[in-house]
Scaffold this motif. Structure first.
Motif, PDB file in Angstrom:
ATOM      1  N   ALA A 108       5.734  27.630  14.614  1.00 10.27           N
ATOM      2  CA  ALA A 108       4.585  28.544  14.767  1.00 10.27           C
ATOM      3  C   ALA A 108       4.954  29.972  14.365  1.00 10.27           C
ATOM      4  O   ALA A 108       4.214  30.618  13.622  1.00 10.27           O
ATOM      5  CB  ALA A 108       4.072  28.512  16.209  1.00 10.27           C
ATOM      6  N   GLY A 109       6.080  30.456  14.853  1.00 12.84           N
ATOM      7  CA  GLY A 109       6.497  31.818  14.512  1.00 12.84           C
ATOM      8  C   GLY A 109       6.764  31.981  13.024  1.00 12.84           C
ATOM      9  O   GLY A 109       6.155  32.829  12.358  1.00 12.84           O
ATOM     10  N   PHE A 112       3.099  30.889  11.033  1.00  8.57           N
ATOM     11  CA  PHE A 112       1.884  31.664  11.321  1.00  8.57           C
ATOM     12  C   PHE A 112       2.143  33.159  11.334  1.00  8.57           C
ATOM     13  O   PHE A 112       1.283  33.951  10.957  1.00  8.57           O
ATOM     14  CB  PHE A 112       1.297  31.246  12.673  1.00  8.57           C
ATOM     15  N   ALA A 113       3.332  33.564  11.808  1.00  6.10           N
ATOM     16  CA  ALA A 113       3.571  35.001  11.953  1.00  6.10           C
ATOM     17  C   ALA A 113       4.379  35.574  10.789  1.00  6.10           C
ATOM     18  O   ALA A 113       4.091  36.657  10.310  1.00  6.10           O
ATOM     19  CB  ALA A 113       4.288  35.274  13.273  1.00  6.10           C
ATOM     20  N   THR A 161      12.547  32.230  14.694  1.00  3.06           N
ATOM     21  CA  THR A 161      12.156  33.433  13.953  1.00  3.06           C
ATOM     22  C   THR A 161      13.383  34.228  13.511  1.00  3.06           C
ATOM     23  O   THR A 161      13.245  35.338  13.008  1.00  3.06           O
ATOM     24  CB  THR A 161      11.243  34.334  14.811  1.00  3.06           C
TER      25      THR A 161
END
Ligand SMILES: Nc1ncnc2c1ncn2[C@@H]1O[C@H](COP(=O)(O)OP(=O)(O)OP(=O)(O)O)[C@@H](O)[C@H]1O
Ligand SMILES: [Mg+2]
Lengths: 251, 222
Positions: A108-109, A112-113, A161
């Motif tokens: 997700a990190g 998406f980020a 991340t």
């Protein structure tokens, strides 16, 4: 001596009239493990969350790597998120995303980020899951895992991340006693690999074996700090001694 | 003479179905989608933390909930022309219904967003997500599950509320029934058939709600 990777100075934070941090300094050298210990309500969580801007201190500076923030200037959201990008966080209650698979939690990190390519992020996520002993759980959902497994996914997610520092807030406190070991062993191996870690914990054995330095917090100040062999074994301050005594003899 | 004229029932089934398929259902679908979009905006305004923005949304919801839908419809259709804005029945109907749904649904959406645990926002932030990404990837998917029951109520109410637009001459199910009933005076029969149609649609929607709830709950602990 090189500058520490993480440096916080003079953190002051109040919740209403309750002054929770009264000028806290933390310096964490690169590749080291720092344990924050202290009684309940002493401000450990608040210190940790001030390092990534989940709390906003009124005064104090935080620097991680080459990103520095002066809380007194009332930094904007962009500055705070730049600082936050330097660290990863493992929560006491894991806070995994329940609607995403284990693999998607970890990517997700990055995806998406950070906008990294999904295929690359997935490959890296699978390696991280293998790293925490969960290679075969990638397609499961968090609800299907045990507490210890959930927390290890939380660790993999925090590492994904590629942070400079990993912050842990009592990562084993919510676990059944027999599951604590598997999480602590993963953390110990990360420390051995050279990850820089700041760990709020009540696990004194972990602190003694893994920490490079221990900070004892009480009433919103760092009362005593040093290598675990000193702070935990031969504390100078009466308050530290009293705290450790109570941990050893709870009754 | 029996109260129900079965031949008339049979011959009216087609025209009424036409009113349902070409009036009631599209009105419902379009108004619901537009209303949901408005609801999301209103909910985010309420949660924005800006006093003025939040007050505007709060006032809007209060007015929508505090006045009859029929009146809102009349204001759009009969009232706006005095301000120089004249709209056809269909656009008037869709605007009034959407504005109304938006007001009601915004409370459901806001409640659902607030029900997503604080730790989810924090976890999203610590892996680097900004506000919009957090909302899209973490909060709304979880809020959707929580919002399904109240939004289903809104949708089912909307199906029935569309009948109000028969008053501004939009040809939907109820208006169709009126048109056929008037010359024959068979009101009981025609309104009865229309009622069955409404009821069946709502039954299907309720069934869909249950299915959707099960689907969205599959990764959530009991
Ligand atoms: N969001 C908040 N609002 C108000 N008071 C808070 C908030 N968070 C923490 N506090 C207060 O700040 C003080 C320090 O809390 P903190 O969570 O940092 O302690 P801690 O050392 O982590 O304790 P524990 O070991 O119980 O986790 C406590 O008195 C707590 O009640
Ligand atoms: Mg705490």
């Amino acid at each position: 001596m090189t500058a520490p990777l993480l440096e916080a100075r003079g953190l002051v934070k109040s919740f209403g009239a309750n002054r929770v941090l009264r000028g806290v300094d933390v310096a964490v050298p690169s590749g080291s493990v720092t344990c924050l210990i202290g009684p309940s309500g002493s401000g450990k969580t608040t210190v940790l969350r001030s390092l990534n801007g989940l709390e906003t201190p009124e005064v104090g500076t935080v620097r991680i790597g080459d990103v520095e923030l002066d809380w007194a200037t009332g930094p904007d959201a962009r500055a705070v998120s730049r600082l936050r990008g330097q660290s990863g966080m493992v929560f006491q209650a894991h806070n995994l995303f329940p609607h995403l698979s284990v693999l998607d939690n970890v990517t997700a990190g990055p995806v998406f980020a950070q906008g990294r390519p999904r295929a690359e992020a997935q490959e890296e996520a699978r390696a991280l899951l293998a790293r925490v002993g969960l290679a075969d759980k990638a397609d499961d959902y968090p609800v299907q895992l045990s507490g210890g497994q959930q927390q290890r996914v939380g660790i993999a997610r925090a590492l994904a991340t590629r942070p400079q520092v990993v912050l842990f807030d009592e990562p084993t406190s919510a676990l059944d006693p027999e599951l604590v070991g598997e999480v602590l062993r993963v953390m110990q191996s990360l420390a051995a690999e050279g990850w820089t870690m700041v760990v709020v914990t009540h696990e004194m054995r972990f602190a003694r074996q893994v920490a490079d330095q221990v900070l004892f917090l009480d009433g919103g100040v760092v009362v005593e700090q040093g290598p675990p062999a000193e702070v935990l074994v031969e504390p100078r301050e009466p308050r530290t001694r009293q705290f450790l005594q109570r941990l050893l003899e709870p009754l | 003479m029996s109260a129900i004229d079965w031949d008339l029932v049979r011959s009216s089934l087609g025209p009424l179905l036409d009113g349902l398929l070409r009036g009631t259902l599209p009105l419902t679908a379009v108004s619901f989608v537009l209303g949901l979009a408005l609801a999301l905006v209103l909910a985010l305004m309420r949660l924005s933390g800006r006093r003025l923005v939040s007050a505007v949304a709060r006032a809007y919801v209060s007015i929508i909930r505090g006045t009859p839908l029929l009146l809102q419809l009349f204001i759009v259709f009969f009232g706006l022309p005095s301000l120089g804005i004249t709209l056809d029945p269909w656009p008037s109907a869709i605007i009034a219904l959407s504005l109304n749904v938006g007001g009601y649904a915004s409370e459901a959406v806001r409640g659902a967003i607030l029900a997503v645990p604080r730790g989810q926002f924090e976890a999203a932030m610590t892996v680097g997500m900004g506000r919009t990404t957090t909302l899209r990837r973490v909060v709304l998917p979880q809020a959707a599950r929580i919002a399904v029951p109240p939004l289903s109520n809104t949708l089912i109410s909307l199906v029935k509320d569309t009948s109000l637009v028969s008053t501004i001459l939009v040809t939907e199910l109820l208006r169709k029934a009126q048109e056929i009933a008037s010359p024959t005076f068979e009101f009981f029969t025609l309104y009865g058939v229309a009622a069955v149609y409404y009821w069946v649609v709502c039954l299907v929607l309720s069934f869909g709600q249950t299915r959707l709830e099960t689907r969205l709950s599959r990764h959530v602990a009991a």
